[in-house]
Scaffold this motif. Structure first.
Motif, PDB file in Angstrom:
ATOM      1  N   GLY A 151       0.807  -1.220   0.000  1.00 16.19           N
ATOM      2  CA  GLY A 151       0.000   0.000   0.000  1.00 16.19           C
ATOM      3  C   GLY A 151       0.837   1.265   0.000  1.00 16.19           C
ATOM      4  N   GLU A 152       2.113   1.165  -0.420  1.00 15.84           N
ATOM      5  CA  GLU A 152       2.998   2.329  -0.429  1.00 15.84           C
ATOM      6  C   GLU A 152       3.136   2.883  -1.843  1.00 15.84           C
ATOM      7  N   VAL A 153       3.297   4.201  -1.923  1.00 20.49           N
ATOM      8  CA  VAL A 153       3.638   4.845  -3.176  1.00 20.49           C
ATOM      9  C   VAL A 153       4.926   5.638  -2.937  1.00 20.49           C
ATOM     10  N   VAL A 154       5.966   5.312  -3.718  1.00 20.97           N
ATOM     11  CA  VAL A 154       7.246   6.004  -3.596  1.00 20.97           C
ATOM     12  C   VAL A 154       7.228   7.199  -4.545  1.00 20.97           C
ATOM     13  N   ILE A 155       7.372   8.392  -3.977  1.00 22.53           N
ATOM     14  CA  ILE A 155       7.337   9.627  -4.749  1.00 22.53           C
ATOM     15  C   ILE A 155       8.753  10.178  -4.834  1.00 22.53           C
ATOM     16  N   GLU A 156       9.272  10.260  -6.053  1.00 28.55           N
ATOM     17  CA  GLU A 156      10.610  10.830  -6.261  1.00 28.55           C
ATOM     18  C   GLU A 156      10.441  12.263  -6.722  1.00 28.55           C
ATOM     19  N   ALA A 157      11.136  13.174  -6.040  1.00 26.35           N
ATOM     20  CA  ALA A 157      10.959  14.590  -6.343  1.00 26.35           C
ATOM     21  C   ALA A 157      12.264  15.350  -6.168  1.00 26.35           C
ATOM     22  N   GLN A 158      12.382  16.458  -6.906  1.00 27.93           N
ATOM     23  CA  GLN A 158      13.579  17.288  -6.785  1.00 27.93           C
ATOM     24  C   GLN A 158      13.602  18.016  -5.453  1.00 27.93           C
ATOM     25  N   LYS A 159      12.426  18.333  -4.911  1.00 28.46           N
ATOM     26  CA  LYS A 159      12.352  19.041  -3.624  1.00 28.46           C
ATOM     27  C   LYS A 159      11.425  18.262  -2.676  1.00 28.46           C
ATOM     28  N   PRO A 160      11.961  17.226  -2.028  1.00 28.01           N
ATOM     29  CA  PRO A 160      11.126  16.369  -1.167  1.00 28.01           C
ATOM     30  C   PRO A 160      10.406  17.118  -0.056  1.00 28.01           C
ATOM     31  N   GLY A 161      11.020  18.206   0.437  1.00 28.63           N
ATOM     32  CA  GLY A 161      10.392  18.955   1.523  1.00 28.63           C
ATOM     33  C   GLY A 161       9.021  19.472   1.145  1.00 28.63           C
ATOM     34  N   MET A 162       8.839  19.827  -0.141  1.00 26.75           N
ATOM     35  CA  MET A 162       7.544  20.337  -0.594  1.00 26.75           C
ATOM     36  C   MET A 162       6.523  19.215  -0.729  1.00 26.75           C
ATOM     37  N   VAL A 163       7.006  17.980  -0.902  1.00 23.24           N
ATOM     38  CA  VAL A 163       6.097  16.826  -0.944  1.00 23.24           C
ATOM     39  C   VAL A 163       5.668  16.459   0.471  1.00 23.24           C
ATOM     40  N   ILE A 164       6.582  16.617   1.403  1.00 22.89           N
ATOM     41  CA  ILE A 164       6.284  16.265   2.799  1.00 22.89           C
ATOM     42  C   ILE A 164       5.341  17.290   3.422  1.00 22.89           C
ATOM     43  N   GLY A 165       5.637  18.580   3.183  1.00 24.07           N
ATOM     44  CA  GLY A 165       4.808  19.636   3.768  1.00 24.07           C
ATOM     45  C   GLY A 165       5.185  19.918   5.204  1.00 24.07           C
ATOM     46  N   ARG A 166       4.672  20.991   5.722  1.00 28.50           N
ATOM     47  CA  ARG A 166       4.986  21.394   7.101  1.00 28.50           C
ATOM     48  C   ARG A 166       4.478  20.338   8.079  1.00 28.50           C
ATOM     49  N   HIS A 167       5.416  19.782   8.872  1.00 28.54           N
ATOM     50  CA  HIS A 167       5.088  18.728   9.844  1.00 28.54           C
ATOM     51  C   HIS A 167       4.346  17.555   9.196  1.00 28.54           C
ATOM     52  N   GLY A 168       4.638  17.282   7.926  1.00 24.69           N
ATOM     53  CA  GLY A 168       4.040  16.128   7.251  1.00 24.69           C
ATOM     54  C   GLY A 168       2.628  16.358   6.755  1.00 24.69           C
ATOM     55  N   SER A 169       2.223  17.631   6.646  1.00 28.43           N
ATOM     56  CA  SER A 169       0.823  17.936   6.305  1.00 28.43           C
ATOM     57  C   SER A 169       0.453  17.446   4.899  1.00 28.43           C
ATOM     58  N   THR A 170       1.373  17.596   3.931  1.00 29.52           N
ATOM     59  CA  THR A 170       1.055  17.171   2.561  1.00 29.52           C
ATOM     60  C   THR A 170       0.970  15.648   2.470  1.00 29.52           C
ATOM     61  N   LEU A 171       1.844  14.959   3.195  1.00 30.61           N
ATOM     62  CA  LEU A 171       1.784  13.491   3.210  1.00 30.61           C
ATOM     63  C   LEU A 171       0.436  13.017   3.758  1.00 30.61           C
ATOM     64  N   ARG A 172      -0.006  13.646   4.831  1.00 34.74           N
ATOM     65  CA  ARG A 172      -1.304  13.257   5.405  1.00 34.74           C
ATOM     66  C   ARG A 172      -2.439  13.542   4.423  1.00 34.74           C
ATOM     67  N   GLU A 173      -2.317  14.662   3.711  1.00 35.49           N
ATOM     68  CA  GLU A 173      -3.357  15.006   2.743  1.00 35.49           C
ATOM     69  C   GLU A 173      -3.408  13.969   1.623  1.00 35.49           C
ATOM     70  N   ILE A 174      -2.235  13.481   1.205  1.00 38.18           N
ATOM     71  CA  ILE A 174      -2.178  12.451   0.153  1.00 38.18           C
ATOM     72  C   ILE A 174      -2.910  11.200   0.628  1.00 38.18           C
ATOM     73  N   THR A 175      -2.606  10.755   1.844  1.00 38.31           N
ATOM     74  CA  THR A 175      -3.265   9.548   2.371  1.00 38.31           C
ATOM     75  C   THR A 175      -4.766   9.770   2.537  1.00 38.31           C
ATOM     76  N   GLN A 176      -5.142  10.962   2.973  1.00 37.77           N
ATOM     77  CA  GLN A 176      -6.571  11.248   3.132  1.00 37.77           C
ATOM     78  C   GLN A 176      -7.314  11.147   1.799  1.00 37.77           C
ATOM     79  N   LYS A 177      -6.650  11.550   0.725  1.00 41.81           N
ATOM     80  CA  LYS A 177      -7.314  11.563  -0.579  1.00 41.81           C
ATOM     81  C   LYS A 177      -7.323  10.194  -1.256  1.00 41.81           C
TER      82      LYS A 177
END
Length: 639
Positions: free
Chosen positions: A102-128
């Motif tokens: 159930g994992e998706v590996v996301i490769e990005a030039q700027k990983p911090g923007m994928v993670i988001g502040r305190h992991g907010s973007t990661l949580r949003e991805i899982t929520q969606k």
């Protein structure tokens, strides 16, 4: 039912009690040091940002939450949703879906923007979409090593998951002994530099720390055959901990798998990649020099497959009675001071690996603050009473002066350098000196593995000094992409063109002149009186580098066609201290002086005999602590 199965059943019930009623827990399992929770409601888990943190605190375990495969959205649909959530400037280059976990590996030039502040973007991805995102960086400089390691681990996911589950059961097994003691046995690098290896023993667990070779001394390997190590069978080793990737610490890690070891290797992620790069090159050099390699390349792949990467500061269970924490050692990329917490507050040991106490251009200085440390096993490479290195600013001024003098004479500067660490440090000095007009602009040719090692450095900027990390995040300011740097990839023909051309600087492996492309540069440029060889790193006893440094001007060299020749070295030879990745005598003393808490005992290792004895004596007199300069094959019992 085994004790581990019972433990997992109890954990599943406890987690079910802790989470809200509308979140189902379908399964829990161990994968290495982590507890993995499977749920049919990953989106609800993600909506409660503090839930995982709360569970981890109560259960005192590292937790990963994964969705049940049968509740996942289709990858094509999920990809659209994920890309809509992640800002475009994050530079996503690839998404790789793994339905089994159930994992998706996301490769990005700027990983911090994928993670988001305190992991907010990661949580949003899982929520969606329900999938669990894992983020990796797209290397700013293309790295075949990083690409190969990632692709290999992707291919071996099924095997690797089996390994992690088996390791997890070993870590969380029931303790079998009521005895309490701690032993350290020395298998190498005592009163010598190289073949670092130790065994940390408790009644319950046996940990091997490092397993390296000895530069310039073929056949001198750690004493692995003793009962404390492989003598009782490789299966009796519970875990291997690798402090960093230099070959005098890592070269023989793959050999363990040839002997039947099948357990985990704990190191940082960049150490894993660099170990793969350096050990494969180690085999290649052995083959080119007509030596029988100690293991096959397949064993390197086994080592990578069994690696469990840890980040600095993460407290991790690696055995029923041992927790491991890595801290920055300031030596090379990913190097770690390894802190072991043994038992329920029974004893604490720190292995320094190789350390650099002060900040450098590449790294922040070594960490020396721990909750508790009773014994420190500390490197002593520059522990002698006269081992004081030049201040780095003075070293840089001297290097600039040497380059300008050589340039004015019409010569070339040849710098033997370790591919990992010193080369990147020198590259930063040269880039700034040319940018500020301190030296003329000229080509800087990088030979051997230096370019590939540099690419790995740019893949993991979070392990670099803060200011450098920020520069790498902005591609137009990335110093490693300076146009002066040229990767030598055309072999002898290109080397000959460089030798016949104008003034330039050549950075080449090996750093101790024990083989590799530096031997070719000696042939091409060694007879040129206008040129100069500059040593910027430690030259171990017995190496050709040490002999040249000491004044040898007739060099044994294998000529083209395999003939053995003697080369007359006419180029000047200079040593510029201050670029070493090791702390000097003052740095080592300061490491202990400012260590919090200060240890009760120090074992001085990884240094020539006079160096370890000098440092041991100085620490004893300065701090009134028990100090030792052990020999190989000694055992120390604590408690």
């Amino acid at each position: 039912m085994s004790t581990v199965e019972k433990q997992l059943d109890d954990l599943k019930a406890q987690i079910a009690d802790e989470v809200p009623d509308d979140i189902s827990i379908s399964d829990v399992s161990y994968e290495g040091p982590e507890l993995v929770i499977y749920t049919r409601d990953p989106k609800k888990f993600a909506q409660n940002g503090d839930l995982i943190r709360t569970l981890a605190g109560r259960l005192r375990k590292r937790i990963t939450v994964r969705p049940d495969p049968d509740v996942l959205s289709r990858p094509t649909d999920a990809e659209k949703e994920i890309r809509s959530v992640i800002p475009e400037e994050a530079g996503v280059t690839d998404l790789d879906f793994h339905a089994d976990t159930g994992e998706v590996v996301i490769e990005a030039q700027k990983p911090g923007m994928v993670i988001g502040r305190h992991g907010s973007t990661l949580r949003e991805i899982t929520q969606k979409v329900g999938w669990t995102p894992e983020v990796v960086r797209t290397p700013p400089i293309e790295s075949s090593t990083v690409s190969n390691v990632r692709n290999f681990l992707k291919q071996e996911r099924e095997d690797r998951r089996d390994i992690l589950e088996r390791v997890g059961r070993q870590i969380h097994r029931k303790e079998m002994s009521d005895d309490e003691w701690v032993r350290i046995s020395t298998l190498g690098c005592c009163r010598e530099v190289g073949r670092a290896s130790f065994v940390l023993n408790t009644p319950e667990t046996r940990i091997l720390i490092d397993c390296g070779d000895k530069p310039g001394a073929e056949g001198e390997v750690p004493y692995l055959q003793v009962p404390e190590a492989l003598g009782a069978g490789a299966q009796n080793i519970d875990a291997v901990v690798l402090t960093h990737a230099h070959l005098d610490h890592s070269a023989l890690i793959p050999l363990l798998f040839k002997y039947g070891y099948d357990g985990p290797i704990y190191c940082t992620e960049p150490t894993r990649d660099l170990m793969g790069l350096l050990t494969l090159d180690y085999l290649d050099v052995a083959a080119k020099e007509g030596r029988a390699p100690p293991y096959e390349s397949e064993m390197v792949r086994e080592a990578i497959k069994h690696t469990i990467p840890l980040e600095y500061g993460d407290v991790t269970d690696i055995a029923p009675d041992i927790k491991l924490t890595f801290h920055n050692a300031g030596h090379i990329l990913g190097s770690a001071v390894s802190h072991f917490h043994i038992g329920d507050g029974l004893y604490n040991v720190a292995f320094s690996g190789d350390i650099h106490y002060d900040d450098t251009r590449l790294f922040n200085g070594a960490v020396n603050e721990f909750p508790r440390v009773e014994t420190l096993v500390m490197e002593s490479t520059y522990g002698g009473r006269n081992d004081f290195q030049t201040d780095q600013a003075d070293s840089e001024r001297k290097l600039v002066e040497v380059i300008n003098e050589t340039y004015d004479k019409g010569g070339k500067v040849v710098i033997p350098a370790f591919a990992v660490g010193r080369s990147q440090e020198i590259m930063l000095v040269l880039e700034e000196a040319m940018r500020k007009g301190k030296i003329p602009e000229m080509p800087v040719h990088l030979d051997g593995m230096i370019w590939e090692a540099t690419a790995i450095h740019t893949t993991y900027p979070e392990y670099l000094r803060d200011e450098l990390r920020d520069r790498i995040f902005h591609e137009d300011a990335n110093p490693f992409l300076s146009e002066q740097f040229n990767h030598i990839d055309g072999g002898e023909e290109e080397r000959q063109d460089v030798a016949d051309g104008d003034q330039c600087i050549i950075l080449s492996t090996s750093g101790m002149v024990t083989g590799g492309p530096i031997m070719s540069w000696l042939e091409h440029i060694g007879p040129d009186e206008k040129s100069r060889m500059v040593f910027v790193g430690y030259q171990a006893q017995g190496t050709l580098g040490r002999r040249i440094q000491n004044g040898w001007d007739e060099i044994p060299i294998n000529g083209r066609g395999g003939r053995s020749n003697t080369l007359q070295l006419k180029m000047d030879v200079e040593t510029v201290d201050g670029f070493s990745g090791h702390a000097d005598r003052q740095g080592l003393m300061n490491f202990v002086r400012t260590m919090n808490p200060r240890p009760e005992k120090v074992l001085c290792v990884h240094g020539d005999e006079s160096s370890v004895q000098d440092l041991s004596s100085a620490l004893y007199h300065e701090f009134n602590m028990r100090t030792f300069a052990p020999k190989n094959l000694e055992t120390f019992r604590f408690r």
